[in-house]
Write a protein that holds these residues in place. Structure first.
Motif, short mmCIF file in Angstrom:
data_model
loop_
_atom_site.label_atom_id
_atom_site.label_comp_id
_atom_site.label_asym_id
_atom_site.label_seq_id
_atom_site.Cartn_x
_atom_site.Cartn_y
_atom_site.Cartn_z
N VAL A 1 -1.18 6.72 9.01
CA VAL A 1 -2.03 5.60 9.38
C VAL A 1 -2.90 5.96 10.60
O VAL A 1 -4.09 5.66 10.64
N ALA A 2 -2.31 6.64 11.56
CA ALA A 2 -3.06 7.00 12.77
C ALA A 2 -4.24 7.91 12.44
O ALA A 2 -5.33 7.76 13.00
N ASP A 3 -4.00 8.84 11.52
CA ASP A 3 -5.10 9.74 11.12
C ASP A 3 -6.22 8.96 10.44
O ASP A 3 -7.40 9.18 10.71
N ALA A 4 -5.84 8.06 9.54
CA ALA A 4 -6.84 7.27 8.81
C ALA A 4 -7.67 6.47 9.81
O ALA A 4 -8.88 6.33 9.67
N LEU A 5 -6.98 5.98 10.82
CA LEU A 5 -7.64 5.17 11.83
C LEU A 5 -8.66 5.99 12.60
O LEU A 5 -9.80 5.57 12.83
N GLU A 6 -8.24 7.19 12.99
CA GLU A 6 -9.13 8.04 13.76
C GLU A 6 -10.35 8.45 12.94
O GLU A 6 -11.49 8.42 13.41
N LEU A 7 -10.09 8.81 11.69
CA LEU A 7 -11.19 9.20 10.81
C LEU A 7 -12.08 7.99 10.53
O LEU A 7 -13.31 8.10 10.53
N ALA B 1 0.81 -1.22 0.00
CA ALA B 1 0.00 0.00 0.00
C ALA B 1 0.84 1.28 0.00
O ALA B 1 0.31 2.36 -0.18
N GLY B 2 2.14 1.17 0.19
CA GLY B 2 2.99 2.37 0.18
C GLY B 2 2.66 3.28 1.35
O GLY B 2 2.58 2.84 2.49
N THR B 3 2.44 4.56 1.05
CA THR B 3 2.05 5.51 2.10
C THR B 3 0.62 5.95 1.80
O THR B 3 0.40 6.99 1.19
N PRO B 4 -0.36 5.13 2.18
CA PRO B 4 -1.73 5.31 1.66
C PRO B 4 -2.51 6.46 2.28
O PRO B 4 -3.50 6.90 1.70
N GLY B 5 -2.14 6.93 3.46
CA GLY B 5 -2.92 7.99 4.10
C GLY B 5 -4.38 7.57 4.21
O GLY B 5 -4.68 6.45 4.61
N LEU B 6 -5.26 8.48 3.84
CA LEU B 6 -6.69 8.21 4.00
C LEU B 6 -7.19 7.09 3.08
O LEU B 6 -8.26 6.54 3.30
N ASN B 7 -6.39 6.75 2.06
CA ASN B 7 -6.81 5.66 1.17
C ASN B 7 -6.89 4.32 1.90
O ASN B 7 -7.47 3.38 1.37
N LEU B 8 -6.30 4.24 3.09
CA LEU B 8 -6.44 3.02 3.88
C LEU B 8 -7.90 2.63 4.01
O LEU B 8 -8.26 1.46 3.93
N LEU B 9 -8.75 3.65 4.22
CA LEU B 9 -10.18 3.41 4.41
C LEU B 9 -10.78 2.73 3.17
O LEU B 9 -11.68 1.90 3.28
N ASP B 10 -10.28 3.12 1.99
CA ASP B 10 -10.77 2.49 0.77
C ASP B 10 -10.21 1.08 0.61
O ASP B 10 -10.90 0.18 0.15
#
Lengths: 157, 437
Positions: A97-103, A42-51
């Motif tokens: 990742v932590a931000d994606a998790l929180e969101l 996934a590389g550095t997915p940021g908010l795309n983790l949610l997708d």
């Protein structure tokens, strides 16, 4: 909901030890995988983790972590650990990742079983390809515990 | 009175270099107003020399993960003009759709994840989502961003960097059914885009933003026949009107003795602004009918020289981007595979496209064997730095009555008005205020 496990390897391949999550999932893919296991670099997915984890109820995120532990230490973390900032996933992107998790939690978009496999890093140097010695040496162990965890998750009802 | 200093540095990448550094003297005079920028493309210019022409668009899209297609398409156009390569109408349309996808993604992320929290007084978009009233808005914003990413995947075969677009055309094209499915989702997203314009207008109307007007030269591409994104003439609100390939003559960089960064100016004049606000100012008539209607509904009129209205211009462009993407999908119908073809030819040329955050310039010289002899890259943020410093000079003295935290936030917002390409770094701002004297 599929009875499948998603494994997400995170990290920047050009930032030294930050790439360790990618190395671990690459090692995982080299071996034989049970049916129902999906591995994504996934590389550095940021908010795309949610997708990425949309539609999965069991997910393992493999990532480099900073922690006051010797470099190369392999540990499972739960989302709660991350929230308490026991470990900081390394990412150069604005949303980590932590931000994606929180969101994801606020949006009700977290998988039922979400597990983090963290590998403690020594240094994340920009424009460096390759892992430091201790972190490189931890890849086989991380891969082995990851494989066992994936098998466990597959068996869960 | 003592000296007052506003200092904001970046958490990542900057190794402690000052990013925003403002020093106000004892009598309220501005002693320093600086925004220091990291300029990664400079490395690229050097290592592109000696590469083959077709590698250039492939490499330069890696300059940035937020506007890769701007760098990619600009390099393609410069090379194709240098080598005399003609591309098909289908290629032109696909490139346009690819770039609009990028605009929708980037503008949505900017409006909701970077600018809105500033205006609404939240620390971040996550804090914003904790408010149950705002949660559905954040959800919709993420859906729109997802749609834009899916458009990029359909055209480029991959998120972020593309794997299909090359010199001369595309190695693979999306099928009509995929595009039509995206079209339905775009139609459904229109309402949210309207809401975005209204929200942006409401946010930008909060004091003291409406009073912070500074007339400066606004520069963008322009095309009489359509909203210019990938092609057009280089124009400005002060009458510049030249072919895009002449940019090295008109947009120049001046060394300033007291500063180690270069200042971008227009030949014979001064600083200028690039980005959505200059584009809407120069191209209002070419916006889609609904984008124009949305602008009028919120009382937006051109020319507008309030940089805080950039968020409104961006929202108007989201409406336009959706409308134009729908049109493009209709025009494309059932795309057919066409073999990309080109031959090496010695030549030199330059081109501009509009990245979401303003004009992106590329160009250079290649020899008869297709080897790059020289390559020039100027990203939009580099054009805006000097202009932003002029905003500081104009606005900060008007805001001295504010406490440090409010003044610092407004300075950060002045930076974010330009949606700088280090927006990822801008997100993780670390703030320090120091009073001296």
């Amino acid at each position: 909901m599929r009875r499948a496990v998603l494994v997400l390897g995170c990290g920047n391949p050009f930032a030294g030890d930050d790439a360790v999550g990618l190395h671990v999932v690459q090692a995982l893919k080299e071996g034989e995988l049970p049916a129902g296991v999906n591995v994504v670099e996934a590389g550095t997915p940021g908010l795309n983790l949610l997708d990425f984890w949309e539609g999965y109820d069991r997910v393992v995120v493999v990532d480099a972590v900073w922690a006051e532990l010797p470099p190369g230490t392999v540990r499972f973390f739960s989302p709660e650990d991350l929230e308490k900032r026991l470990a900081f996933p390394v990412s150069q992107h604005g949303f980590n990742v932590a931000d994606a998790l929180e969101l994801g939690r606020l949006l009700g978009r977290l998988p039922r079983y979400l597990i983090f496999l963290g590998i403690v890093v020594r240094e994340c140097v920009p424009f460096r390809v390759g892992l430091s010695r201790e972190v490189e040496a931890a890849v086989p162990l991380a891969c082995a515990v990851l494989r066992a965890e994936v098998a466990r998750l597959l068996e869960l009802p | 009175m003592s000296e007052r200093r506003i200092f904001v540095d970046y958490l990542a990448r900057m190794e402690g270099d000052g990013a925003i550094d403002i020093i106000i003297g004892p009598n309220g005079e501005l002693k320093k107003a600086r925004w220091e920028v990291w300029e990664p493309p400079r490395f690229f210019e050097a290592f592109l020399v000696g590469r083959k022409a077709e590698e250039v668009p492939e490499i330069v899209q890696r300059i940035c993960g937020i506007c890769p297609h701007a760098h990619h398409i600009t390099a393609l156009r410069a090379l194709e003009r240098a080598m005399g390569v003609q591309v098909s109408e289908q290629t032109v349309l696909l490139r346009e759709l690819m770039h609009y996808s990028d605009w929708i993604m980037s503008h949505t992320l900017h409006v909701y994840c970077l600018a809105a929290p500033d205006f609404l007084g939240y620390e971040s978009v996550i804090a914003m989502a904790e408010n149950p009233e705002l949660l559905p808005t954040v959800q919709k914003a993420l859906q729109l961003k997802r749609l834009a990413n899916d458009m990029i995947v359909a055209i480029c075969g991959h998120e972020i960097q593309n794997r299909t677009s090359v010199v001369g055309g595309f190695t693979a094209v999306p099928d009509g059914a995929t595009l039509r499915a995206l079209k339905e989702r775009l139609k459904a997203a229109k309402e949210f885009a309207y809401e975005t314009v209204k929200l942006a207008a409401k946010l930008a109307s909060q004091p003291p933003c409406p009073d912070l007007v500074r007339k400066c030269e606004h520069v963008s591409l322009h095309d009489d026949t359509k909203y210019a994104i990938n092609d057009g003439r280089l124009v400005s609100t002060e009458g510049l009107n030249v072919p895009d390939w002449e940019y090295p003559v008109w947009l120049i960089e001046k060394h300033v003795p007291s500063c180690n960064c270069k200042h971008a100016i227009i030949k014979g004049r001064d600083s200028f602004m690039v980005g959505p606000l200059p584009r809407v100012n120069n191209n209002f008539e070419q916006l889609s009918a609904d984008a124009k209607a949305a602008a009028r509904e919120v009382g937006f009129s051109v020319p507008c020289f309030n940089p805080f209205m950039s968020i409104v211009a961006r929202a108007i462009e989201i409406v336009h981007s959706i409308d134009r993407s729908i049109e493009l999908i209709d025009e494309l119908g059932e795309p057919k595979y066409e073999e990309p073809k080109f031959e090496y030819k010695a030549g030199e040329s330059y081109a501009i496209t509009e990245a979401a955050r303003g004009i992106c310039c590329h160009g250079g010289r290649i020899d008869k064997d297709g080897v790059v002899q020289k390559w020039d890259i100027v990203a939009p943020t580099a054009r805006n730095v000097y202009n932003l410093e002029k905003d500081f000079e104009e606005f900060v003295p008007k805001l001295l009555h504010l406490p440090d935290d409010k003044l610092t936030l407004l300075c950060e917002m002045m930076v974010r008005n330009y949606d700088p390409c280090q927006s990822c770094a801008t997100h993780s701002l670390k703030v320090r205020i120091r009073r001296e004297g």
